[in-house]
Structure formats: structure tokens, C-alpha cells
Design a protein around this motif. Sequence first.
Motif, PDB file in Angstrom:
ATOM      1  N   THR A  89       0.833  -1.208   0.000  1.00 21.43           N
ATOM      2  CA  THR A  89       0.000   0.000   0.000  1.00 21.43           C
ATOM      3  C   THR A  89       0.871   1.263   0.000  1.00 21.43           C
ATOM      4  N   LEU A  90       2.149   1.115   0.330  1.00 21.94           N
ATOM      5  CA  LEU A  90       3.025   2.289   0.380  1.00 21.94           C
ATOM      6  C   LEU A  90       3.675   2.589  -0.971  1.00 21.94           C
ATOM      7  N   LEU A  91       3.490   1.680  -1.933  1.00 24.39           N
ATOM      8  CA  LEU A  91       4.142   1.876  -3.225  1.00 24.39           C
ATOM      9  C   LEU A  91       3.583   3.123  -3.919  1.00 24.39           C
ATOM     10  N   PRO A  92       4.441   3.867  -4.624  1.00 28.09           N
ATOM     11  CA  PRO A  92       3.928   5.052  -5.318  1.00 28.09           C
ATOM     12  C   PRO A  92       2.965   4.665  -6.447  1.00 28.09           C
ATOM     13  N   LYS A  93       2.130   5.599  -6.849  1.00 28.76           N
ATOM     14  CA  LYS A  93       1.166   5.346  -7.921  1.00 28.76           C
ATOM     15  C   LYS A  93       1.928   4.955  -9.191  1.00 28.76           C
ATOM     16  N   GLU A  94       1.382   4.008  -9.922  1.00 31.59           N
ATOM     17  CA  GLU A  94       2.081   3.550 -11.133  1.00 31.59           C
ATOM     18  C   GLU A  94       2.117   4.643 -12.186  1.00 31.59           C
ATOM     19  N   LYS A  95       3.231   4.679 -12.907  1.00 30.26           N
ATOM     20  CA  LYS A  95       3.361   5.687 -13.956  1.00 30.26           C
ATOM     21  C   LYS A  95       2.522   5.309 -15.172  1.00 30.26           C
ATOM     22  N   GLU A  96       2.324   6.283 -16.020  1.00 38.84           N
ATOM     23  CA  GLU A  96       1.427   6.122 -17.172  1.00 38.84           C
ATOM     24  C   GLU A  96       1.805   4.950 -18.091  1.00 38.84           C
ATOM     25  N   LEU A  97       3.104   4.744 -18.317  1.00 42.07           N
ATOM     26  CA  LEU A  97       3.504   3.672 -19.240  1.00 42.07           C
ATOM     27  C   LEU A  97       4.172   2.505 -18.500  1.00 42.07           C
ATOM     28  N   ALA A  98       3.866   2.344 -17.223  1.00 39.80           N
ATOM     29  CA  ALA A  98       4.476   1.253 -16.440  1.00 39.80           C
ATOM     30  C   ALA A  98       4.178  -0.089 -17.097  1.00 39.80           C
ATOM     31  N   GLY A  99       5.179  -0.918 -17.197  1.00 39.83           N
ATOM     32  CA  GLY A  99       5.004  -2.262 -17.754  1.00 39.83           C
ATOM     33  C   GLY A  99       4.901  -2.301 -19.268  1.00 39.83           C
ATOM     34  N   LYS A 100       4.979  -1.138 -19.923  1.00 39.52           N
ATOM     35  CA  LYS A 100       4.852  -1.106 -21.391  1.00 39.52           C
ATOM     36  C   LYS A 100       6.224  -1.172 -22.052  1.00 39.52           C
ATOM     37  N   VAL A 101       6.224  -1.744 -23.252  1.00 43.13           N
ATOM     38  CA  VAL A 101       7.452  -1.790 -24.053  1.00 43.13           C
ATOM     39  C   VAL A 101       7.239  -0.897 -25.277  1.00 43.13           C
ATOM     40  N   ALA A 102       8.169   0.010 -25.503  1.00 40.58           N
ATOM     41  CA  ALA A 102       8.036   0.924 -26.643  1.00 40.58           C
ATOM     42  C   ALA A 102       9.255   0.820 -27.546  1.00 40.58           C
ATOM     43  N   ILE A 103       9.004   0.650 -28.839  1.00 40.00           N
ATOM     44  CA  ILE A 103      10.108   0.728 -29.809  1.00 40.00           C
ATOM     45  C   ILE A 103      10.066   2.133 -30.413  1.00 40.00           C
ATOM     46  N   VAL A 104      11.203   2.808 -30.415  1.00 35.85           N
ATOM     47  CA  VAL A 104      11.272   4.110 -31.071  1.00 35.85           C
ATOM     48  C   VAL A 104      12.301   3.991 -32.193  1.00 35.85           C
ATOM     49  N   THR A 105      11.902   4.347 -33.411  1.00 32.58           N
ATOM     50  CA  THR A 105      12.869   4.292 -34.516  1.00 32.58           C
ATOM     51  C   THR A 105      13.501   5.669 -34.678  1.00 32.58           C
ATOM     52  N   GLY A 106      14.730   5.667 -35.175  1.00 27.68           N
ATOM     53  CA  GLY A 106      15.447   6.936 -35.323  1.00 27.68           C
ATOM     54  C   GLY A 106      15.597   7.632 -33.977  1.00 27.68           C
ATOM     55  N   ALA A 107      15.928   6.844 -32.942  1.00 27.31           N
ATOM     56  CA  ALA A 107      15.904   7.375 -31.573  1.00 27.31           C
ATOM     57  C   ALA A 107      17.265   7.855 -31.082  1.00 27.31           C
ATOM     58  N   ALA A 108      18.258   7.897 -32.002  1.00 32.16           N
ATOM     59  CA  ALA A 108      19.585   8.318 -31.550  1.00 32.16           C
ATOM     60  C   ALA A 108      19.664   9.826 -31.370  1.00 32.16           C
ATOM     61  N   SER A 109      18.773  10.562 -32.024  1.00 33.26           N
ATOM     62  CA  SER A 109      18.854  12.016 -31.868  1.00 33.26           C
ATOM     63  C   SER A 109      17.480  12.653 -32.049  1.00 33.26           C
ATOM     64  N   GLY A 110      17.436  13.967 -31.857  1.00 32.80           N
ATOM     65  CA  GLY A 110      16.245  14.763 -32.157  1.00 32.80           C
ATOM     66  C   GLY A 110      14.977  14.276 -31.469  1.00 32.80           C
ATOM     67  N   ILE A 111      13.911  14.208 -32.263  1.00 31.17           N
ATOM     68  CA  ILE A 111      12.588  13.890 -31.721  1.00 31.17           C
ATOM     69  C   ILE A 111      12.540  12.461 -31.165  1.00 31.17           C
ATOM     70  N   GLY A 112      13.165  11.519 -31.879  1.00 30.98           N
ATOM     71  CA  GLY A 112      13.159  10.128 -31.430  1.00 30.98           C
ATOM     72  C   GLY A 112      13.799   9.997 -30.065  1.00 30.98           C
ATOM     73  N   ARG A 113      14.907  10.655 -29.887  1.00 25.88           N
ATOM     74  CA  ARG A 113      15.605  10.586 -28.598  1.00 25.88           C
ATOM     75  C   ARG A 113      14.726  11.182 -27.492  1.00 25.88           C
ATOM     76  N   ALA A 114      14.121  12.329 -27.812  1.00 27.45           N
ATOM     77  CA  ALA A 114      13.255  12.979 -26.808  1.00 27.45           C
ATOM     78  C   ALA A 114      12.098  12.045 -26.430  1.00 27.45           C
ATOM     79  N   CYS A 115      11.539  11.334 -27.415  1.00 26.42           N
ATOM     80  CA  CYS A 115      10.435  10.394 -27.110  1.00 26.42           C
ATOM     81  C   CYS A 115      10.943   9.267 -26.219  1.00 26.42           C
ATOM     82  N   ALA A 116      12.114   8.691 -26.572  1.00 28.58           N
ATOM     83  CA  ALA A 116      12.654   7.572 -25.781  1.00 28.58           C
ATOM     84  C   ALA A 116      12.834   8.001 -24.329  1.00 28.58           C
ATOM     85  N   GLU A 117      13.392   9.202 -24.140  1.00 32.08           N
ATOM     86  CA  GLU A 117      13.656   9.656 -22.771  1.00 32.08           C
ATOM     87  C   GLU A 117      12.355   9.969 -22.023  1.00 32.08           C
TER      88      GLU A 117
END
Length: 668
Positions: free
Chosen positions: A396-424
Motif C-alpha cells: 500500500t506504500l508503493l507510489p502510484k504507477e506511472k502512465e507507461l508502467a510495464g509497457k514496451v516501446a520501440i522508437v525508430t530513429g531514436a539516436a537524436s532529435g525527436i526520437g531521442r526525446a520520445c525515448a527519454e
Amino acid sequence: MKNRWAETPDNEIDQLVYQSRLVGAEESLVLWGGGNNSVKAHSTDLLGAPIPVMYIKSSGSDMKTIVPKEFPAVRLDYIEPLRSRDGEMSDQEMVDYLARCVVDPSSRRPSIETLLHAFLPARAVLHTHADAILALTNTRGRETTVRECFGDSVITVPYLRPGFRLSRDVADAFASKPDAEGLVLMNHGLITWGDTAREAYEKHVELVSRAEEYLSRGSRESGVGATTPDTRHPTPELLAPAIRGALGAKRSVILEFDGSEDVLRFLARDDAKRITQIGPATPDHLLYTKRYPLFLEAGDDVSKALNDYVERYTAHYKNYPSEFAMLDPHPRVVLVPGAGMWTAGKDARAARIVRDIYRHTMRIIESAQGAGGYETLNDEDAFHAEYWPLELYKLTLLPKEKELAGKVAIVTGAASGIGRACAERFAEEGAHVVVTDVDIALAEEVAKSIVAKHGLRRAIALRLDVSGEDDVERAYAETIAAYGGVDIIVSNAGISSFGSLDVLPAADWDRAFAVNARGHFLVARAALRVMKQQKTGGSIVFNASKNVTAPGKEFGAYSVSKAAEAQLCRIVALEGGEFGIRANMLNPDAIFGGSRFWSDEMRSMRATAYGISSENLPDFYRNRTLLKTEVTADDVAEAALFLAGPRSSKTTGAMVPVDGGVKEAFPR
Ligand code: NAD
């Protein structure tokens, strides 16, 4: 087991830390925060008066990495009188009492087994859940097995949950045989003691070694009934999404796969199914692994097998009256002979803990089989170990789960720019991110920084050229191997291409289409396949461009290929809808900071087209927006997060501009 004691630090706390590190490094003794140790010493109270204290490992600390401040000092003059207390003491009373015994109120919470250590007269005490001891004490006729191994040199105490009563039983047992070499807690572990941390450690090593030696005789005699591995199952990549989907129907889980030789050999035993349905090696493990794994045989339907499992768990829960709601009834360990073992957790760390524990459970089961047959907690003990109020209170003391908890996301072109910002940004919200790019060196940097910030296996980097069919298939297979499936795609990789049509080389046109159109198709196709297997829906976010609705002259190959991407998004929405798979697109404009999209050449070309200098380009774009604002990669990531996550669960086929307001780009 090898005695690794090589040096003796000067003071007692450092000796305790040194002992912990040696024990923590030995997975066959303790795993992930298990075990505890202590030393009794002298200190002074606030007014400088001498007091007897005990330094004890704090609750949840990991012996492998422990530091001195994780050993709170508790006052023995307050604790010792409890030994002769009349009647019982509930777990909560004990915890509240101990909280008032710590010398420094700001120190960590002392171990739940503090009383057990304090009631033993020896100065140094060490307690672990050694595999070899668990194997001995999880056998049919466990008392006889322990006797056969140790003779009369150790004391045994029947299984009881940690707490006041067990601590008193242990103290009484010790008092009746103070010359014993150690104390074996049935289905739980080993306690040794001495005048120093070194003595307690060396006695531990000696007894565990004797148990190991005894068990190795048993397994030689029994001869393990291994058969040829069953290979009729589909390959792990094909099975994993179905398993992950079935386990995560209500709450997404991350899987870890273990197809190592050890696991396959264990699963190839004739009796593998039976012996894995007996129970955990110790109640502690139950909280992580659940009581039983799900065992899938060739031809089993994953959903049906899982429903049966949930029904069995529900019946077990209903057998015992409880003030607590039923915990998650799904298995955390899935065993498939011929394929391997999947473990599940709310994140990759939790799945890893379950994996490590179950690997040891398999060894313990095999050793116990060799020593007379594996037998463990009864139904009722198992229930009370799982529905232990102290553990449930922690939940009961655990913090509220985050919006994407337990989700797996693939981001393409994630080394820079918008892709990187999405990954982070996605990692910030709890997602496990597959950072993919043609630029693997930079992608690895991004993944590394996410792991450093958010923890174990929270990101991996993969080299992926979205225009290559094999590359895309391989990247999905690797994602499945790492996490069991995928829920979110940000199809972002894209390249610019400019030049007026009359002079545009066909190769430039083809290149733009290879990445900006075909790339999105290949990525979406593979996503649809995996998501359909998982049967838990999904969200695909296409990063298109403001050019989709307001194309730019001399930007033909780019604008037309981006329009193809936009139309693809709508088709994915049409075809994915009935499976709960959503597809939406973002139309950003003029993102300069952090983006490698705006090459010098492109800047100068666009500046010439608008009759301005290159340096003024960002200002020019800002001033032409309705909001007179600069748009950043983080702004696009925020919109991507909305489209990827549950807040947009009723939206598909949509186009969301992130351009500061460009009236020419209003959809018409
Ligand atoms: P960026 O160049 O910084 O990032 C794009 C990334 O994609 C790079 O890391 C690159 O290595 C990678 N990439 C290139 N070809 C690839 C391929 N074949 N396979 C996999 N990865 C590949 O640019 P950005 O601004 O972050 O652009 C990302 C997306 O945003 C693109 O689709 C772009 O069209 C779109 N976009 C950008 C702007 C802008 O002004 N920057 C505006 C609208 C749309």
C-alpha cells in the motif's frame, strides 16, 4: 562452498560489512536483499551513558552492496526483556516497538528478524537462505534428512513465519543445546554464530559445505531422469507475445526469457511438471514467484492454461478467510519444456528477481529430489506466507504507477532529435524503451543514459535501418527476446530530401520513399503481427510532418513520401481497430534544437527559398506561427506520449499538429 574470508577489517561494523559482501556475492546463500546478520556491541545513549546495542542489517538492504549506514543500532536493554514477555506479540506491535529501539531515529528500519538475532546470546549472528539448507529441509521426512546430514551437531526449529514467536522458539532451542554448531530453520534457512563476524561466517561455510556434500551424494545415487528436450513447441519469439499478452491482460508485465542449458535440462526431466507444482523452497520466495509456475506442454492453449491457473489460485484464496483482497492471481514463472523459462514482473528488475529466484528453486528441487523427494509448505502455510499483513502493508506504500508502467516501446530513429526525446520521455513515464537507429553508437549512448537514470534493463539499443525488411524483423525478434513483446511504436525515423522536381534525381526520390514510406510500412507491419498475437491492443504513433497538409516547394520527395506515411497511418487505424490497435500521427514543424534533420545544405536551401539568411531560419519559422513560439523535440515527445498512452485510448486515425500553429497547415 569456498571460505573466502581473506582479511579482517579493524572495527566491528566494517567486519559486518565485509561479511555481508562475501555472503551477498554467493548467490547460493542469498538473493536480492535476502539474509541478515548482526553484531552486538556497546554504545552510548544521548546523555553519554553506556548502553548495549546490536547492529543489525536493515530491512530490504542487499548484502552484496551494503554499506555501514544500512546497519541501524538497536538498544538491547529495550529488546532483551521481550524474551520473557507473557503471551504473543503481533508483527505490527513488534515493528512499532523496534522503531522505538533504534538509537538514531533517522536510521533505516531494522530487519524483521531483529528479535531472533537479539535473543541469541552470541555476539555475531548470521542467517541466510542457503540453497543447500533449503534442499535438505524441503524433503519428505525433513528432520531425518537433516539428522543424516549433520548428526546431532545442529538444532532444528520447525517452520514458522518470521516474528516474535519464531524468535522465542529459536532462543529456547538454542538454550536447550548451547554447544550446537548451528541452527536449521525448516523450509527457511540456516543460522550460525560466533564471537566475531568471521567465526559466524566460517561456521556457515562449513555447515553449508557439509549439506552440499550430502546432497551431491543423493543426486549421484538417484540419477536424474533427463530425457531428450521436447522441441515440438514454437520458437521462443513466437510463444513470448502470446504468454506476455495472457499474463498482462489486466496489467502489463515485462518478461525475461531464460533458455539456458540448465533450464532446458531441468525442464526435460520426466517429472518436471509434477515437481514444479509442489511449491516454493521458502515462503519468502512465494511473494516473488507465486506458489507455482505455469507449466505449458506441447499443444497447450496459452489462454486456457492461464485461465485454469487463475481458477486454481482463486480457489486457494477462497479456502481461507482473509481481510485482504485477492492478490494478482497470475503466474510469474512460465515453464515450457524445449523452449525455456519466462519470468514476469511489473518491470524488468522485478522479472529478473523472479528469474534468479526460480533458477535457484530448480536447483533446490533437484537436490531435494535426490535426497528423498521434494516436499514443501502446506496449503495453509503458503496462504499465510503470501497474505502476510506486513508484506501487504508494504504494497500500500508503493507510489502510484506511472502512465507507461510495464509497457514496451520501440522508437525508430531514436539516436537524436525527436526520437531521442520520445525515448527519454517514455522512460520517464515507466516504459521500457527499445532505442533503435542506423547510428548504433549514438543509440547505445541514449539507452545507456536511460538505464543509468531509470534502472536495470529499462532500455536496450538496437541497430535498425527501417528500410530493410530483414533488419526490421530482426529488431522485433530481439525486442521480444528482451521483453516478451511490444505495446507502443513511435515510427519516427525519417530523412529530408530537397530539390525541385524538374532536376530531382530519381535516386533521391527512391531514397526518401525507402525511409519515409516503406520504412514506416515495414515497422507497422511487424508491430501489427506482434500486437495481434499479444491480444492486448497497442498504439502506433507515426511522426509525419506539417508538410503532409502544407507541402513545401522544392520539397517534393519529402512531402510526397510523408503523405504516403500519413495515408499508411490511416490504413493501420482501419485494420488495427478491431484488435484494439490504435494509429495516430504527429505533424511537427521546424524543430531545430538537438535535431540532425536540418543539415547546413538544407538550411541554406530553405533560407534561399524564403529569401532570408540561414541564421534567421529558426526566427523565421517562429514568427510565422500563430503562437509566435519555438517548437522543440520535447514538445513533440509530449504529444507522442499522449498518443502512445491511455489518455488517448479513444483516439485513432487522428492527426495532431505540433507546429506552434501554422494556418496553411490546417487540415482541409
Ligand atoms: P534527426 O535527424 O535528428 O533524427 C532522425 C534519426 O533517424 C537520426 O538519428 C537518424 O540516424 C535516423 N535515421 C535516418 N535514417 C534511418 C533509417 N533508414 N533507419 C533508422 N533510422 C534512421 O531528425 P528529427 O528532427 O529528430 O526527425 C525525426 C522525424 O521527425 C523525421 O521523420 C522527420 O521527418 C520528422 N520531422 C522533423 C522536423 C524537424 O523540423 N526537425 C519537422 C517535421 C517532421
